[in-house]
Design a protein around this motif. Sequence first.
Motif, PDB file in Angstrom:
ATOM      1  N   ASN A   1       6.125   8.076   2.824  1.00  0.00           N
ATOM      2  CA  ASN A   1       6.375   8.114   1.387  1.00  0.00           C
ATOM      3  C   ASN A   1       5.121   8.557   0.652  1.00  0.00           C
ATOM      4  OD1 ASN A   1       4.877   5.460   0.512  1.00  0.00           O
ATOM      5  ND2 ASN A   1       6.139   4.898   2.287  1.00  0.00           N
ATOM      6  N   LEU A   2       5.283   8.841  -0.629  1.00  0.00           N
ATOM      7  CA  LEU A   2       4.173   9.336  -1.432  1.00  0.00           C
ATOM      8  C   LEU A   2       3.045   8.322  -1.552  1.00  0.00           C
ATOM      9  CD1 LEU A   2       5.830  11.224  -4.442  1.00  0.00           C
ATOM     10  CD2 LEU A   2       4.383  12.186  -2.648  1.00  0.00           C
ATOM     11  N   VAL A   3       3.377   7.048  -1.734  1.00  0.00           N
ATOM     12  CA  VAL A   3       2.339   6.032  -1.891  1.00  0.00           C
ATOM     13  C   VAL A   3       1.486   5.950  -0.625  1.00  0.00           C
ATOM     14  CG1 VAL A   3       1.922   3.577  -2.299  1.00  0.00           C
ATOM     15  CG2 VAL A   3       3.740   4.745  -3.536  1.00  0.00           C
ATOM     16  N   LYS A   4       2.135   5.995   0.532  1.00  0.00           N
ATOM     17  CA  LYS A   4       1.388   5.948   1.788  1.00  0.00           C
ATOM     18  C   LYS A   4       0.516   7.187   1.949  1.00  0.00           C
ATOM     19  CE  LYS A   4       3.344   3.904   5.088  1.00  0.00           C
ATOM     20  NZ  LYS A   4       4.255   3.475   6.175  1.00  0.00           N
ATOM     21  N   GLN A   5       0.996   8.357   1.558  1.00  0.00           N
ATOM     22  CA  GLN A   5       0.199   9.577   1.645  1.00  0.00           C
ATOM     23  C   GLN A   5      -1.003   9.511   0.703  1.00  0.00           C
ATOM     24  OE1 GLN A   5       0.332  12.017   3.714  1.00  0.00           O
ATOM     25  NE2 GLN A   5       2.250  11.519   4.748  1.00  0.00           N
TER      26      GLN A   5
ATOM     27  N   THR B   1      -5.089   9.332   2.063  1.00  0.00           N
ATOM     28  CA  THR B   1      -6.076  10.356   1.686  1.00  0.00           C
ATOM     29  C   THR B   1      -7.158   9.799   0.786  1.00  0.00           C
ATOM     30  OG1 THR B   1      -4.611  11.028  -0.133  1.00  0.00           O
ATOM     31  CG2 THR B   1      -4.436  12.244   1.952  1.00  0.00           C
ATOM     32  N   GLY B   2      -7.203   8.486   0.611  1.00  0.00           N
ATOM     33  CA  GLY B   2      -8.276   7.863  -0.147  1.00  0.00           C
ATOM     34  C   GLY B   2      -8.096   7.859  -1.647  1.00  0.00           C
ATOM     35  N   ARG B   3      -6.906   8.120  -2.130  1.00  0.00           N
ATOM     36  CA  ARG B   3      -6.686   8.091  -3.578  1.00  0.00           C
ATOM     37  C   ARG B   3      -6.586   6.636  -4.066  1.00  0.00           C
ATOM     38  NH1 ARG B   3      -4.688  13.267  -5.055  1.00  0.00           N
ATOM     39  NH2 ARG B   3      -5.394  14.698  -3.411  1.00  0.00           N
ATOM     40  N   ARG B   4      -7.123   6.393  -5.238  1.00  0.00           N
ATOM     41  CA  ARG B   4      -7.043   5.072  -5.856  1.00  0.00           C
ATOM     42  C   ARG B   4      -5.752   4.973  -6.676  1.00  0.00           C
ATOM     43  NH1 ARG B   4     -12.521   5.510  -9.066  1.00  0.00           N
ATOM     44  NH2 ARG B   4     -11.515   7.539  -9.369  1.00  0.00           N
TER      45      ARG B   4
ATOM     46  N   PHE C   1       5.854  -1.781  -1.241  1.00  0.00           N
ATOM     47  CA  PHE C   1       4.561  -1.236  -0.806  1.00  0.00           C
ATOM     48  C   PHE C   1       3.512  -2.350  -0.816  1.00  0.00           C
ATOM     49  CE2 PHE C   1       6.897   1.936  -3.313  1.00  0.00           C
ATOM     50  CZ  PHE C   1       7.138   2.892  -2.348  1.00  0.00           C
ATOM     51  N   PRO C   2       3.626  -3.319   0.061  1.00  0.00           N
ATOM     52  CA  PRO C   2       2.660  -4.436   0.048  1.00  0.00           C
ATOM     53  C   PRO C   2       1.257  -3.969   0.423  1.00  0.00           C
ATOM     54  CG  PRO C   2       4.078  -4.549   1.994  1.00  0.00           C
ATOM     55  CD  PRO C   2       4.638  -3.461   1.128  1.00  0.00           C
ATOM     56  N   GLY C   3       0.287  -4.350  -0.415  1.00  0.00           N
ATOM     57  CA  GLY C   3      -1.103  -4.040  -0.140  1.00  0.00           C
ATOM     58  C   GLY C   3      -1.487  -2.595  -0.285  1.00  0.00           C
ATOM     59  N   ALA C   4      -0.675  -1.799  -0.951  1.00  0.00           N
ATOM     60  CA  ALA C   4      -0.949  -0.355  -1.024  1.00  0.00           C
ATOM     61  C   ALA C   4      -1.757   0.028  -2.259  1.00  0.00           C
ATOM     62  CB  ALA C   4       0.361   0.425  -1.026  1.00  0.00           C
ATOM     63  N   PHE C   5      -1.949  -0.863  -3.214  1.00  0.00           N
ATOM     64  CA  PHE C   5      -2.555  -0.490  -4.485  1.00  0.00           C
ATOM     65  C   PHE C   5      -3.973  -1.049  -4.581  1.00  0.00           C
ATOM     66  CE2 PHE C   5       2.061  -1.089  -5.228  1.00  0.00           C
ATOM     67  CZ  PHE C   5       2.393   0.237  -5.433  1.00  0.00           C
ATOM     68  N   SER C   6      -4.865  -0.214  -5.141  1.00  0.00           N
ATOM     69  CA  SER C   6      -6.235  -0.671  -5.353  1.00  0.00           C
ATOM     70  C   SER C   6      -6.300  -1.721  -6.453  1.00  0.00           C
ATOM     71  CB  SER C   6      -7.130   0.524  -5.705  1.00  0.00           C
ATOM     72  OG  SER C   6      -6.646   1.182  -6.882  1.00  0.00           O
ATOM     73  N   GLN C   7      -5.466  -1.575  -7.453  1.00  0.00           N
ATOM     74  CA  GLN C   7      -5.272  -2.601  -8.485  1.00  0.00           C
ATOM     75  C   GLN C   7      -3.780  -2.684  -8.786  1.00  0.00           C
ATOM     76  OE1 GLN C   7      -8.039  -3.047 -11.936  1.00  0.00           O
ATOM     77  NE2 GLN C   7      -8.844  -1.061 -11.285  1.00  0.00           N
ATOM     78  N   ALA C   8      -3.335  -3.887  -9.079  1.00  0.00           N
ATOM     79  CA  ALA C   8      -1.901  -4.060  -9.341  1.00  0.00           C
ATOM     80  C   ALA C   8      -1.705  -5.204 -10.315  1.00  0.00           C
ATOM     81  CB  ALA C   8      -1.133  -4.331  -8.045  1.00  0.00           C
TER      82      ALA C   8
END
Length: 1131
Positions: free
Chosen positions: A162-166, A170-173, A186-193
């Motif tokens: 999925n887009l969030v995983k991609q 690639t190191g995007r915040r 998307f558990p644990g996928a966000f730098s801030q939430a």
Amino acid sequence: MRKISVLLFLAWVGFLFYAGIALFTSGFLLTRLELTNHSSCQEPPGPGSLPWGSRGEPGACWMASRFSRLVLVLIDALRFDFAQPQLSHVSGEPPVSLPFLGKLGFLQRILEIQPHHARLYQSKVDPPTTTMQRLKALTTGSLPTFIDAGSNFASYAIAEDNLVKQLTSTGRRVVFMGDETWNDLFPGAFSQAFFFPSFDVRDLHTVDNGILEHLYPIMDSGEWDVLITHFLGVDHCGHKHGPHHPEMAKKLSQMDQVIQGLVERLENDTLLVVTGDHGMTTSGNHGGDSELETSAALFLYSPTALFPSAPPEEPEVIPQISLVPTLALLLGLPIPFGNIGEVIAEVFSEVEDSQPHSSTLAQASALHLNAQQVSRFLHTYSTAAQDLQVKELHRLQNLFSKASADYQRLLQSPQGAEAALQTVITELQQFLRGVRAMCIESWARFSLVRMAGGAALLAATCFLCLLVSQWAASPGFYFRPLLIPMAWGLTGALVCAGLLATTGLKLDSVVLGAMAAVGSLLPFLWKAWASWGAKRPLAALLPMPGPVLLLLLIRFAGFFSDSFVIAEARAAPFLLISLILLLVAQLHWEGKLLPPKLLTIPRLGFLTPAGPPRHNGTHALGLGVGLLLCIRLAGLFHRCPEETPACSSSPWLSPLASMVGGRAKNVWYGACVGALAALLAAVRLWLRRYGNLKSPEPPVLFVRWGLPLMGLGTAAYWALASGADEAPPRLRALVAGASVMLPRAVAGLAASGLMLLLWRPVMVLVKAAAGAPRTRTVLTPFSGPPTSQADLDYVVPQIYRHMQEEFRGRLERTKFQGPLTVAAYQLGSVYSAAMVTALTLLAFPLLLLHAERISLVFLLLFLQSFLLLHLLAAGIPITTPGPFTVPWQAVSAWAFMATQTFYSTGHQPVFPAIHWHAAFVGVPEGHDFTWLSALLVGTNTFASHILFAVGCPLLLLWPFLCESQGPRKRRQPPGNEAEARVRPEEEEEPLMEMRLRDAPHHFNAALLQLGLKYLFVLGIQILACALAASILRRHLMVWKVFAPKFIFEAMGFIVSSVGLCLGIALVMRVDGAVSSWFRQLVLAQQRAGEHSSLVYTGAGSSAREAQSHLLPPCSQDLLASGTSLFYNSKS
């Protein structure tokens, strides 16, 4: 043992139906295979050189990124027309005035002022239009299947690429704020939430205000690469008020301000995407596939020029999943592996003339990458699963091979090949669109073997119900053989499980259950075959009357028509009315009318019947007219399906909180409270009429005091719920707390009342008095004098032991003071009183889950059922001592009325019509009990199924309740004419429901027969739905009409079968409690002295008629003394 056999057999029959439903469902609603493969920059999607933009650039992936940042604003339920401007008035047409039009004014100004920077699309959403499935589609580019809609209550992490995983790989915040569903996906996928609870649709502002609190500070900080916001106010406003409410205009205006604030803060390297995940219906719901539900808005904006030309007059319609590959390539990411969406080609056009290649080549490059990724997915998927159409797959692969070869050839000499590039673009688009169409059709795949097996199992179980119900009506019916098929089924299941376990094969619980069900059916099918071998007529297997059979066949055939299913809200009352008219005519022609007791109560407004029997037809006519009136009034509360736009839903289905006028709201609130009070008064009057309010038992005390408290709690909750938005700010916390506690208190009282009823279900009043006249009546559960030693063995010990305790130490005293009389009151309605009390206690929690004005429907429901029971009881003869039976017309009418009530309470067998507001009754804000919410919504949806299934035993009990209009003259024994001339004429009370205890074997057989008949009527409905869904599986309306109808019928059958078993179990609990009550009296008499004696008198004879050779030796002394035990039906 007989009671346990009946309950176990009914439960086993229910399991047979469940196994058939599960087997059919496993073949009809299959999910697609989810691949766990992931795309990466190191692995191009196919052979050949990458596009020009990715050559030699640092960090370049499949295509060089055009934007380094993305702001994705997801406005839940942003329907496409919400983004349209306010239409001007056209001459000759009425002006358009809708609250939601023209509220996104800044968006419209951007489209007009900067046409090359912004674009508005109509995003076409794939059903089901539920939030979780749409989030999966918006991030994976795949197509969630129909059955996935059931997981909308409990989301699970997305395993597919999925887009969030991609982005994270690639190191995007990635920063997220909004609906907490993203945390589950998307558990644990966000730098801030910043997650906020999303399920409380009554709350319009908490999520949106929480987002706005963090949105602009986070955006100004610059510590992000992708910013995702998920606003819920528009969706919640639609659920609570609908799209045409003024609150919708306020929410859209707020979203317009949010868009304006974001545009003012955007930098040149940032892309703004505003989109809705789905639309909403005119009532504010979603979940189906109507035009309004599948139409969402999509708005793209860039501070730099993005589009080479001005937008068209009518916005382009694009599939929703097209956003996934488009965003991936614009951000320089690999397209998710399972994507089947098509890129929006025009956003890859080169706006500036300085670029070396034309816009056409840029579009062709993006489309070719997209097509390579889709072709790779098809190859991998077709290897892992064999459900894609082989011929169509080969055709599409050949089309892609040709287009790819043409594209590679044009890359070598791109100059002067504009026409050839356009041809390549067309071929690539045909390939991508063909793949999407093939997947949509293939993933609605079916397993014909499982579907046929499930339908066959359902049909065999219906035949079983018909067969055993006929056997149960025979005098020589035995219960013990009922347990044999259960043993067969369990043995077969264990054998199959053992074989599968030893061979190492995968254990399929659905197939295993089906095997067990088939194994249990074999003995009955063999017996049926043997019966046919004996040349029994086929008509013997269809014992129901011809008109009733015709109505059932009409209903069965109607499920094969989508028009009938859509219009079932009108067809079900028509069938019910036809059956009622048939009953009235049949009763009049056959002369089987019995004056119902209801008509003898002067305080209810009815006159006491008097006159010759020819006036009985008037009573039946009155009952029929009353029933027709109730059905017509209940039909005023109806919800129109989406497929009938000319129909207008009843405004009375909405809660009082949605009303604007204060005076009208107060009037309706008074009517609702009046209906509630009328319901309570009717139940109390009925219980008092039969004397069941005079017992000191705990359930009776609860009926006296607990029911009024429940009524007050319900009325108070309605008052708070209808005026919560108008409460002063300082009192809103108190109102919110009371709105949670009051439904809990009412539900707690109802549960307490049911527990008391199960604990002490016998509502009888026992009196012992001396000095009664020596000719007092002695009534027992038996009718007539004992004629065998078995009769005496049944009745003598019970009465004799009870007499001993009453006579201990008083025998000599009674010779001087007169005989001792022990009277037991209210035994004649002991079963019905418990059933009516239980149904009333169930009705209050169910009523709280509906809108306030549905209380009027509940009042009509009870009155309608009351009248139908009296009408049916008028034509059911009472056979003594048995066997007892309930005719097919009674069972069919009861099932039809359950369906009619389902629609009268504002329900429809489609997902958008589900009453989601029920999930928040008595539940605090911010809760995470998804199972409780699902339970509340399900209980609201199938409330009519619950009430009618639990109350089904009343069909057997009511004719005995209406047995007589009063005491009958006692028959004088022969040879006692002289005594008869000097003794006053005696009267006896009717035994009523005590006649059922006269033959306990036939009583249990009648309960079994009733349960099987009701399951048969419900079973043919689910069988018809299964056959219709399988035969019409390629029909245009299969997912819109037939599949939802099958799901609702299956769930309704499960609820009804469980409720039926609970209702019959309650009757058996009362019967067991009556027997225990007798045994307690009997045991208490065992300590009496040897002078204690017994007198037995049948229902139609005097004490002098007792046969002396059947009585104990000491009985003649008591016979002379006149001491008696008096069992009365009412006081």
